[in-house]
Write an enzyme that holds these catalytic residues in place. Structure first.
Site, PDB file in Angstrom:
ATOM      1  N   ASP A  12      49.181  44.952  40.548  1.00 36.54           N
ATOM      2  CA  ASP A  12      50.087  45.442  41.595  1.00 36.54           C
ATOM      3  C   ASP A  12      50.794  44.265  42.263  1.00 36.54           C
ATOM      4  O   ASP A  12      50.139  43.364  42.817  1.00 36.54           O
ATOM      5  CB  ASP A  12      49.304  46.233  42.655  1.00 36.54           C
ATOM      6  CG  ASP A  12      48.863  47.605  42.160  1.00 36.54           C
ATOM      7  OD1 ASP A  12      49.185  47.964  41.010  1.00 36.54           O
ATOM      8  OD2 ASP A  12      48.188  48.317  42.934  1.00 36.54           O
ATOM      9  N   GLY A  38      46.305  50.266  39.461  1.00 33.35           N
ATOM     10  CA  GLY A  38      46.318  51.240  38.360  1.00 33.35           C
ATOM     11  C   GLY A  38      45.414  52.391  38.761  1.00 33.35           C
ATOM     12  O   GLY A  38      44.326  52.173  39.300  1.00 33.35           O
ATOM     13  N   GLY A  40      43.662  54.428  37.056  1.00 34.69           N
ATOM     14  CA  GLY A  40      42.371  54.459  36.355  1.00 34.69           C
ATOM     15  C   GLY A  40      41.392  53.489  36.974  1.00 34.69           C
ATOM     16  O   GLY A  40      40.232  53.832  37.244  1.00 34.69           O
ATOM     17  N   ASN A  42      41.571  52.111  40.058  1.00 35.59           N
ATOM     18  CA  ASN A  42      41.267  52.481  41.453  1.00 35.59           C
ATOM     19  C   ASN A  42      40.263  53.630  41.518  1.00 35.59           C
ATOM     20  O   ASN A  42      39.320  53.610  42.309  1.00 35.59           O
ATOM     21  CB  ASN A  42      42.546  52.917  42.187  1.00 35.59           C
ATOM     22  CG  ASN A  42      43.590  51.828  42.260  1.00 35.59           C
ATOM     23  OD1 ASN A  42      43.285  50.655  42.111  1.00 35.59           O
ATOM     24  ND2 ASN A  42      44.844  52.219  42.475  1.00 35.59           N
ATOM     25  N   ASP A 243      43.804  57.855  45.229  1.00 39.43           N
ATOM     26  CA  ASP A 243      42.760  57.505  44.250  1.00 39.43           C
ATOM     27  C   ASP A 243      41.390  57.490  44.918  1.00 39.43           C
ATOM     28  O   ASP A 243      40.386  57.903  44.325  1.00 39.43           O
ATOM     29  CB  ASP A 243      43.053  56.129  43.640  1.00 39.43           C
ATOM     30  CG  ASP A 243      44.385  56.098  42.912  1.00 39.43           C
ATOM     31  OD1 ASP A 243      44.796  57.159  42.391  1.00 39.43           O
ATOM     32  OD2 ASP A 243      45.021  55.030  42.861  1.00 39.43           O
TER      33      ASP A 243
HETATM   34  O1  RIB Z   1      47.781  55.135  43.015  1.00 40.77           O
HETATM   35  C1  RIB Z   1      48.117  53.810  43.310  1.00 40.77           C
HETATM   36  C2  RIB Z   1      48.353  53.053  42.052  1.00 40.77           C
HETATM   37  O2  RIB Z   1      49.490  53.593  41.409  1.00 40.77           O
HETATM   38  C3  RIB Z   1      48.665  51.585  42.224  1.00 40.77           C
HETATM   39  O3  RIB Z   1      47.526  50.784  42.239  1.00 40.77           O
HETATM   40  C4  RIB Z   1      49.631  51.320  41.083  1.00 40.77           C
HETATM   41  O4  RIB Z   1      49.141  50.419  40.151  1.00 40.77           O
HETATM   42  C5  RIB Z   1      49.948  52.673  40.462  1.00 40.77           C
HETATM   43  O5  RIB Z   1      49.214  52.912  39.334  1.00 40.77           O
END
Ligand code: RIB
Length: 300
Positions: A12, A38, A40, A42, A243
């Protein structure tokens, strides 16, 4: 019960701004940071921090191999993930003064996921096991098909929406996890109740968790609807809050908790995450969540 998260890993690139850039405009950022992310990654970390044993599979490039070590540090078993020759996925994120975010994705290695990788990640899994997927990798259709063939419970976070949603075989999903934007995109309805009605009409054997940001969340299945208010916090960065909600809700659901309890813990965990910068790193541990809930109970 084995739980596999098959999902994305991103680096990120986060730019803090007073307000989001507009069409044709160039603006200066107030600060820049690089975080682990990402959906997955998180969600795997949220599950692990909530106390759930979790395996992760997905794909990174050599530049992101450290992110698999990062997952391991939190107790996530990332031995089923692959390092490919394609650079790791990137998310370019603007975070504004009120903590809201705008995200642009470069899929990178997340698009290198193949049916072979999926079959080998699912090896040894069968009835009684579960999988959590999002829509940030290639061959989500095959993830759902292969998991369904093996009799797994399928949790699907329909994020982000893509043009091919209808081709993913979503009638095999056991539980949908969607936010308001995704709910609207999947159903064409603007009101949360209407979104839930339409989802349950289209997928009658599923249940749906609809998150609504600062308006809370609603869980619905064929026989009930349960609402949860958001827990107020001074917002710093909402990246990864959904997430966090997903991971905490799923851990509680898989542990047989009442839906009311699962929603409340998830709301508290997400509230803590919104009050901190970053995605994976902003997710609280279970004891922080429990302490915050106890404080909330004490102030009633
Ligand atoms: O949900 C947040 C995520 O969305 C971020 O960490 C970014 O990488 C995207 O996948």
């Amino acid at each position: 019960m084995n739980l596999l998260v098959f999902g994305s890993v991103n680096i990120d690139e986060v730019y803090h701004v007073d307000r989001f850039a507009r069409d044709g405009e160039t603006i200066a950022s107030l600060s820049y940071a690089r975080h682990e992310g990402g959906k997955g990654l998180n969600q795997s970390i949220a599950l692990a921090k909530a106390g759930q044993a979790v395996r992760f599979a997905g794909a990174v490039g050599e530049d992101g191999a450290y992110l698999l070590d990062y997952l391991n540090e939190y107790g996530v078993d990332a031995s089923r993930a692959r390092v490919t020759g394609t650079p790791t996925g990137r998310a370019i994120i603007q975070v504004d003064a009120s903590g809201r975010n705008c995200i642009i994705l470069y899929a990178g290695a997340n698009q290198e996921v193949t049916p072979d990788m999926i079959d080998s990640a699912l090896e040894g899994m069968g009835e009684g096991d579960a999988i959590l997927a999002q829509n940030e990798i290639s061959r989500v259709d095959y993830v759902i098909e292969a998991a369904s063939r093996r009799g797994l419970r399928i949790f699907f976070n329909a994020s982000p929406l893509t043009r091919d949603m209808d081709a993913l075989g979503l009638d095999r999903v056991s539980v949908f996890l969607v936010n308001e934007i995704e709910g609207r995109g999947l159903t064409g309805r603007d009101d949360p109740e209407g979104m839930l009605d339409a989802m349950l009409e289209r997928y009658p054997r599923t249940s749906v968790l609809l998150t609504l940001g600062d308006k809370g969340a609603v869980y619905a299945d064929g026989s009930r609807r349960v609402s949860q208010a958001a827990i107020p916090v001074e917002a710093i960065d909402s990246t990864g809050a959904g997430d966090t909600f997903t991971g905490y809700f799923l851990q509680a659901e898989l542990s047989g908790e009442r839906i009311e309890t699962a929603l409340r813990r998830a709301a508290q965990a997400a509230s803590i995450a919104v009050g901190r910068p970053g995605a994976g790193r902003s997710i609280p541990y279970a004891d922080e969540v429990d302490e915050a809930l106890a404080r909330l109970d004490g102030t009633r």
